[in-house]
Design a protein around this motif. Structure first.
Motif, PDB file in Angstrom:
ATOM      1  N   TRP A   9      56.612  92.587   6.092  1.00 21.52           N
ATOM      2  CA  TRP A   9      55.681  91.489   5.783  1.00 21.52           C
ATOM      3  C   TRP A   9      54.264  92.042   5.802  1.00 21.52           C
ATOM      4  N   GLU A  10      53.467  91.652   4.822  1.00 23.19           N
ATOM      5  CA  GLU A  10      52.056  92.049   4.801  1.00 23.19           C
ATOM      6  C   GLU A  10      51.170  91.049   5.516  1.00 23.19           C
ATOM      7  N   GLY A  11      51.791  89.985   6.054  1.00 24.04           N
ATOM      8  CA  GLY A  11      51.022  88.979   6.768  1.00 24.04           C
ATOM      9  C   GLY A  11      50.370  87.999   5.814  1.00 24.04           C
ATOM     10  N   ASN A  12      49.991  86.857   6.362  1.00 22.00           N
ATOM     11  CA  ASN A  12      49.325  85.838   5.548  1.00 22.00           C
ATOM     12  C   ASN A  12      48.381  85.034   6.437  1.00 22.00           C
ATOM     13  N   PRO A  13      47.076  85.287   6.306  1.00 24.08           N
ATOM     14  CA  PRO A  13      46.418  86.185   5.349  1.00 24.08           C
ATOM     15  C   PRO A  13      46.581  87.647   5.765  1.00 24.08           C
ATOM     16  N   PRO A  14      46.514  88.575   4.794  1.00 30.54           N
ATOM     17  CA  PRO A  14      46.638  89.995   5.139  1.00 30.54           C
ATOM     18  C   PRO A  14      45.420  90.475   5.921  1.00 30.54           C
ATOM     19  N   ILE A  15      45.629  91.486   6.759  1.00 31.56           N
ATOM     20  CA  ILE A  15      44.548  92.090   7.544  1.00 31.56           C
ATOM     21  C   ILE A  15      44.125  93.379   6.850  1.00 31.56           C
ATOM     22  N   GLU A  16      42.894  93.443   6.385  1.00 31.40           N
ATOM     23  CA  GLU A  16      42.393  94.621   5.678  1.00 31.40           C
ATOM     24  C   GLU A  16      41.101  95.102   6.333  1.00 31.40           C
ATOM     25  N   ASN A  17      40.962  96.404   6.432  1.00 34.65           N
ATOM     26  CA  ASN A  17      39.769  97.017   7.021  1.00 34.65           C
ATOM     27  C   ASN A  17      39.239  98.098   6.095  1.00 34.65           C
ATOM     28  N   THR A  18      37.937  98.149   5.932  1.00 32.34           N
ATOM     29  CA  THR A  18      37.308  99.319   5.322  1.00 32.34           C
ATOM     30  C   THR A  18      37.076 100.349   6.413  1.00 32.34           C
ATOM     31  N   LEU A  19      37.465 101.581   6.163  1.00 35.32           N
ATOM     32  CA  LEU A  19      37.247 102.660   7.118  1.00 35.32           C
ATOM     33  C   LEU A  19      35.990 103.435   6.730  1.00 35.32           C
ATOM     34  N   TYR A  20      35.181 103.757   7.731  1.00 37.65           N
ATOM     35  CA  TYR A  20      33.904 104.426   7.506  1.00 37.65           C
ATOM     36  C   TYR A  20      33.853 105.760   8.243  1.00 37.65           C
ATOM     37  N   PHE A  21      33.141 106.704   7.648  1.00 42.32           N
ATOM     38  CA  PHE A  21      32.630 107.846   8.390  1.00 42.32           C
ATOM     39  C   PHE A  21      31.311 107.392   9.016  1.00 42.32           C
ATOM     40  N   GLY A  22      31.223 107.438  10.326  1.00 48.52           N
ATOM     41  CA  GLY A  22      29.992 107.076  11.014  1.00 48.52           C
ATOM     42  C   GLY A  22      29.352 108.299  11.649  1.00 48.52           C
ATOM     43  N   LYS A  23      28.061 108.456  11.477  1.00 47.95           N
ATOM     44  CA  LYS A  23      27.337 109.591  12.051  1.00 47.95           C
ATOM     45  C   LYS A  23      25.889 109.203  12.274  1.00 47.95           C
ATOM     46  N   ARG A  24      25.179 110.003  13.055  1.00 48.36           N
ATOM     47  CA  ARG A  24      23.746 109.753  13.261  1.00 48.36           C
ATOM     48  C   ARG A  24      22.978 110.205  12.015  1.00 48.36           C
ATOM     49  N   LYS A  25      21.890 109.513  11.715  1.00 48.98           N
ATOM     50  CA  LYS A  25      21.116 109.817  10.511  1.00 48.98           C
ATOM     51  C   LYS A  25      20.487 111.212  10.581  1.00 48.98           C
ATOM     52  N   HIS A  26      20.186 111.653  11.771  1.00 46.62           N
ATOM     53  CA  HIS A  26      19.588 112.973  11.934  1.00 46.62           C
ATOM     54  C   HIS A  26      20.502 113.814  12.830  1.00 46.62           C
ATOM     55  N   SER A  27      21.634 114.223  12.260  1.00 50.92           N
ATOM     56  CA  SER A  27      22.627 114.977  13.017  1.00 50.92           C
ATOM     57  C   SER A  27      22.222 116.446  13.109  1.00 50.92           C
ATOM     58  N   ALA A  28      22.617 117.083  14.210  1.00 54.82           N
ATOM     59  CA  ALA A  28      22.369 118.515  14.373  1.00 54.82           C
ATOM     60  C   ALA A  28      23.375 119.357  13.595  1.00 54.82           C
ATOM     61  N   TYR A  29      24.448 118.727  13.089  1.00 52.44           N
ATOM     62  CA  TYR A  29      25.512 119.491  12.431  1.00 52.44           C
ATOM     63  C   TYR A  29      25.881 118.866  11.081  1.00 52.44           C
TER      64      TYR A  29
END
Length: 308
Positions: free
Chosen positions: A262-282
């Motif tokens: 079952w995909e559920g009703n309503p379906p549960i959907e998530n956008t996945l993000y790469f999260g990082k600091r704006k001024h990263s050292a790497y």
């Protein structure tokens, strides 16, 4: 007196699932891992794992102990990591936070090719966001975006949380209830089934159940395993149910080892993000990791693309 190394060994066994994998992670012999565990169990006065030839399954007391010590162990590892970063400045050490499933399926096989040191952290998303903000982590993979101004988020895929079952599971009665959309009967029927979950995360099951039935599940899953990968291996060509992200089971579904019930009703959907600091050292090292993960992300049939 109790040896703190016993707790470190216990934590790694719990997360790795086997004594041999724990020995590799700790860079000690398997007999050494067994000695630490037996010493801790002797001190505690009860067994912490049920053993068989293929895996270590935490007992109820083992799960309780893990939940008690995990935050403290993470803080000690953070202190150790910060000291390591200062003493190994000639080679970058990048810290990444993600789920165990993403690590095992997308990154684990590529660790040896990384031209820098890597430390991985598995935890709750709010905790990872905080550690990204304060500099403990350099990159996180998350479905949750924080409001901190110093963080940058880049969407790269979308997941759907689905109810799956082993291909030997009898679902005729369940399918009939789905056709009728009888939510009360569906909830009753599912509550009587054998469910798998992980020890540290019931979020997927709780969200799926709440969206479909407007309440939290009233039952306790019968099988509590170290990771979603362990769940899939147990379900493959077997019986039982679990709620998991669709990308983790693409191969098993394609091979008919498990099926989407079952995909559920309503379906549960998530956008996945790469999260990082704006001024990263790497920045270069982070880009390298992002490319590996994006390149190895499974392309599930019908998988949605992020919209923002």
């Amino acid at each position: 007196m109790i040896n703190l190394e016993w707790f470190r060994t216990f934590k790694v066994i719990y997360e790795a699932g086997t004594l041999s994998a724990a020995a590799q992670a700790l860079f000690i012999s398997q007999p050494g891992v067994s000695l630490h565990l037996s010493s801790l169990e002797s001190y505690a006065g009860h067994r912490l794992f049920d053993r068989d030839t293929r895996k270590m399954i935490a007992t109820e007391r083992g799960t309780m102990l893990y939940n008690i010590i995990i935050d403290h162990m993470n803080k000690l590892e953070e202190a150790e990591h910060n000291l390591h970063r200062k003493s190994k400045a000639e080679k970058p050490t990048v810290s990444v936070g993600m789920s165990t499933g993403i690590f095992q399926y997308m990154l684990e096989a590529h660790i040896a090719e990384l031209p820098f040191n890597l430390v991985t952290r598995f935890g709750a998303y709010p905790q990872m966001l905080q550690e990204l903000t304060n500099g403990t982590l350099d990159l996180i993979l998350t479905p949750q975006k924080g409001t901190q101004h110093n963080l940058d988020y880049k969407p790269f895929t979308q997941e759907r949380i689905v109810l799956i079952c082993g291909n030997q599971t009898e679902t005729t009665a369940f399918d009939a209830l789905l056709l009728k959309d009888d939510r009360a009967a569906l909830k009753t029927w599912l509550s009587a089934q054998n469910f798998y979950t992980t020890a540290s995360d019931m979020e997927h099951l709780n969200r799926f159940w709440t969206a479909s039935f407007d309440t939290l599940p009233s039952f306790r899953p019968k099988y509590v395993l170290p990771s979603l990968g362990s769940i899939l291996r147990c379900l493959s060509n077997g019986k039982g149910f679990a709620v998991v992200p669709d990308f983790l089971c693409c191969n098993e579904i394609a091979g008919n080892a498990v099926k989407v019930a079952w995909e559920g009703n309503p379906p549960i959907e998530n956008t996945l993000y790469f999260g990082k600091r704006k001024h990263s050292a790497y920045p270069e090292e982070i880009k390298y990791l992002e490319e590996i993960i994006a390149r190895n992300w499974p392309k599930c049939p019908g998988q949605l693309l992020p919209q923002d």
